[in-house]
Write a protein that holds these residues in place. Structure first.
Motif, PDB file in Angstrom:
ATOM      1  N   LEU A 173      -5.597  13.509   7.475  1.00 44.56           N
ATOM      2  CA  LEU A 173      -5.249  14.746   6.800  1.00 44.56           C
ATOM      3  C   LEU A 173      -4.048  14.483   5.901  1.00 44.56           C
ATOM      4  CD1 LEU A 173      -5.485  17.244   9.800  1.00 44.56           C
ATOM      5  CD2 LEU A 173      -7.227  16.752   8.063  1.00 44.56           C
ATOM      6  N   GLY A 174      -3.965  15.210   4.808  1.00 48.27           N
ATOM      7  CA  GLY A 174      -2.876  15.009   3.859  1.00 48.27           C
ATOM      8  C   GLY A 174      -3.426  15.087   2.453  1.00 48.27           C
ATOM      9  N   ILE A 175      -2.545  15.174   1.495  1.00 52.04           N
ATOM     10  CA  ILE A 175      -2.958  15.331   0.094  1.00 52.04           C
ATOM     11  C   ILE A 175      -2.953  13.979  -0.609  1.00 52.04           C
ATOM     12  CG2 ILE A 175      -2.428  16.434  -2.103  1.00 52.04           C
ATOM     13  CD1 ILE A 175      -1.052  18.654  -0.499  1.00 52.04           C
ATOM     14  N   ARG A 176      -4.119  13.553  -1.066  1.00 51.65           N
ATOM     15  CA  ARG A 176      -4.226  12.299  -1.810  1.00 51.65           C
ATOM     16  C   ARG A 176      -3.986  12.554  -3.289  1.00 51.65           C
ATOM     17  NH1 ARG A 176      -6.569   8.140   1.060  1.00 51.65           N
ATOM     18  NH2 ARG A 176      -7.860   8.683   2.864  1.00 51.65           N
ATOM     19  N   HIS A 177      -3.617  11.470  -3.990  1.00 49.83           N
ATOM     20  CA  HIS A 177      -3.458  11.575  -5.448  1.00 49.83           C
ATOM     21  C   HIS A 177      -4.826  11.736  -6.114  1.00 49.83           C
ATOM     22  CE1 HIS A 177       0.774  10.798  -5.287  1.00 49.83           C
ATOM     23  NE2 HIS A 177       0.601   9.641  -4.678  1.00 49.83           N
ATOM     24  N   GLU A 178      -5.851  11.132  -5.504  1.00 49.23           N
ATOM     25  CA  GLU A 178      -7.180  11.256  -6.073  1.00 49.23           C
ATOM     26  C   GLU A 178      -8.002  12.194  -5.211  1.00 49.23           C
ATOM     27  OE1 GLU A 178      -8.671   7.299  -3.850  1.00 49.23           O
ATOM     28  OE2 GLU A 178      -6.751   7.762  -4.731  1.00 49.23           O
ATOM     29  N   TYR A 225     -11.584  11.450  18.028  1.00 48.03           N
ATOM     30  CA  TYR A 225     -12.253  11.684  16.747  1.00 48.03           C
ATOM     31  C   TYR A 225     -11.653  12.873  15.990  1.00 48.03           C
ATOM     32  CZ  TYR A 225     -15.671   8.378  18.497  1.00 48.03           C
ATOM     33  OH  TYR A 225     -16.281   7.240  18.987  1.00 48.03           O
ATOM     34  N   ARG A 226     -10.661  13.519  16.592  1.00 50.85           N
ATOM     35  CA  ARG A 226      -9.998  14.606  15.886  1.00 50.85           C
ATOM     36  C   ARG A 226      -9.278  14.067  14.655  1.00 50.85           C
ATOM     37  NH1 ARG A 226      -6.695  18.055  20.520  1.00 50.85           N
ATOM     38  NH2 ARG A 226      -8.509  18.865  21.651  1.00 50.85           N
ATOM     39  N   PRO A 227      -9.233  14.839  13.570  1.00 48.13           N
ATOM     40  CA  PRO A 227      -8.486  14.388  12.396  1.00 48.13           C
ATOM     41  C   PRO A 227      -7.008  14.279  12.737  1.00 48.13           C
ATOM     42  CG  PRO A 227      -9.113  16.685  12.157  1.00 48.13           C
ATOM     43  CD  PRO A 227      -9.855  16.166  13.354  1.00 48.13           C
ATOM     44  N   VAL A 228      -6.307  13.380  12.092  1.00 46.65           N
ATOM     45  CA  VAL A 228      -4.882  13.166  12.351  1.00 46.65           C
ATOM     46  C   VAL A 228      -4.148  13.108  11.016  1.00 46.65           C
ATOM     47  CG1 VAL A 228      -5.223  10.657  12.441  1.00 46.65           C
ATOM     48  CG2 VAL A 228      -3.193  11.658  13.500  1.00 46.65           C
ATOM     49  N   HIS A 229      -2.968  13.696  10.975  1.00 51.31           N
ATOM     50  CA  HIS A 229      -2.239  13.734   9.711  1.00 51.31           C
ATOM     51  C   HIS A 229      -1.672  12.353   9.389  1.00 51.31           C
ATOM     52  CE1 HIS A 229       0.385  15.028   6.468  1.00 51.31           C
ATOM     53  NE2 HIS A 229      -0.249  16.195   6.494  1.00 51.31           N
ATOM     54  N   ALA A 230      -1.693  11.991   8.127  1.00 55.44           N
ATOM     55  CA  ALA A 230      -1.203  10.680   7.690  1.00 55.44           C
ATOM     56  C   ALA A 230       0.271  10.488   8.029  1.00 55.44           C
ATOM     57  CB  ALA A 230      -1.419  10.510   6.185  1.00 55.44           C
ATOM     58  N   ALA A 231       1.045  11.563   8.041  1.00 54.15           N
ATOM     59  CA  ALA A 231       2.461  11.459   8.391  1.00 54.15           C
ATOM     60  C   ALA A 231       2.629  11.055   9.853  1.00 54.15           C
ATOM     61  CB  ALA A 231       3.172  12.787   8.130  1.00 54.15           C
ATOM     62  N   GLY A 250       0.816  -1.209   0.000  1.00 54.56           N
ATOM     63  CA  GLY A 250       0.000   0.000   0.000  1.00 54.56           C
ATOM     64  C   GLY A 250       0.849   1.258   0.000  1.00 54.56           C
ATOM     65  N   ALA A 251       2.057   1.161  -0.535  1.00 57.27           N
ATOM     66  CA  ALA A 251       3.007   2.281  -0.516  1.00 57.27           C
ATOM     67  C   ALA A 251       2.588   3.451  -1.396  1.00 57.27           C
ATOM     68  CB  ALA A 251       4.390   1.794  -0.943  1.00 57.27           C
ATOM     69  N   THR A 252       1.657   3.219  -2.325  1.00 59.97           N
ATOM     70  CA  THR A 252       1.240   4.303  -3.216  1.00 59.97           C
ATOM     71  C   THR A 252       0.081   5.106  -2.628  1.00 59.97           C
ATOM     72  OG1 THR A 252      -0.250   2.803  -4.415  1.00 59.97           O
ATOM     73  CG2 THR A 252       1.989   3.070  -5.277  1.00 59.97           C
ATOM     74  N   GLY A 253      -0.433   4.671  -1.471  1.00 57.14           N
ATOM     75  CA  GLY A 253      -1.522   5.389  -0.828  1.00 57.14           C
ATOM     76  C   GLY A 253      -1.013   6.533   0.033  1.00 57.14           C
ATOM     77  N   LEU A 254      -1.940   7.246   0.657  1.00 55.84           N
ATOM     78  CA  LEU A 254      -1.600   8.422   1.459  1.00 55.84           C
ATOM     79  C   LEU A 254      -0.659   8.073   2.604  1.00 55.84           C
ATOM     80  CD1 LEU A 254      -1.974  11.415   2.113  1.00 55.84           C
ATOM     81  CD2 LEU A 254      -4.062  10.795   3.372  1.00 55.84           C
TER      82      LEU A 254
END
Length: 222
Positions: free
Chosen positions: A156-161, A187-193, A13-17
């Protein structure tokens, strides 16, 4: 760290967010000597210790002998809309994940990390959350010394789609996030990084099954 103690990481799943951040962090992590990403189609990677193996999700048996290393990070995940049906969604988010896990167990991989979802429950009335809960339960039955299950809230983060409803949700979540405390904190949003960093840290946890809710993911470095 001595050369003989350096680890080999495996990423699905390396191509995902989140998977993209996991791969990037692993490439920079001195505890790892090699990072192997498994992708459906070839992707460009930076020169370094990362190499890739392409595979057919319908034929995991063909690459079982290649799923060898120390820590496996599974960031596979789709949506029912993108999958096209509940059946295909289940085949990806449950069956494929467990087939990979079984292959890793057979090759004595020590740690398996999985990105699940907040609210995952095998008895949920929601199909998505029920599937996530079922894959968690199936994974727990696999004989890994270390199993880490991360249940992030909205990522949170920028997806390709582009996912319009998801982007609206992120905007709203950012606005109300400061008001979410106590039991609502998870339930707070969390950054993918941040999720990626927590996933890697959890691979070095002691033996056992570790489940990290979204607020724990955010505070793992504390």
């Amino acid at each position: 760290m001595a050369e003989e103690n350096l680890k080999t990481a495996l990423v699905f799943g390396a191509t995902g967010l989140t998977g993209g951040f996991v791969t990037e962090l692993l490439e920079q992590d001195d505890r790892y000597k090699e990072v192997i990403i498994f992708t459906r189609i070839p992707v460009s990677t930076k020169a370094g210790k990362t190499r890739q193996i392409t595979f057919d999700p319908a034929d995991i048996q063909a690459i079982t002998h290649l799923i060898k290393g120390d820590h496996l990070f599974c960031c596979i995940g789709t949506t029912i809309k993108k999958a096209g049906s509940r059946k295909i969604f289940f085949e990806t988010d449950h069956n494929l994940v467990i087939e990979i896990a079984k292959a890793a167990v057979s090759n004595h991989v020590k740690s398996f990390g999985l990105i699940s979802s907040i609210g995952a429950n095998p008895n949920s009335g929601n199909f998505y959350l029920r599937t996530k809960g079922q894959v968690e339960e199936s994974l727990k039955r696999q004989a890994f010394p270390i199993i880490s299950i991360l249940r992030p809230s909205m990522l949170l983060g920028i997806r390709h789609e582009y996912r319009m409803m998801e982007e609206w949700g992120k905007t709203l979540a950012k606005l109300i996030s400061p008001l979410m405390s106590g039991r609502l904190r998870k339930y707070r949003p969390v950054h993918a990084a941040t999720v990626a960093e927590a996933m890697i840290l959890s691979a070095f946890s002691g033996d056992g099954i570790h489940i990290l809710e979204s607020d724990q993911i955010e505070n793992i470095r504390e």
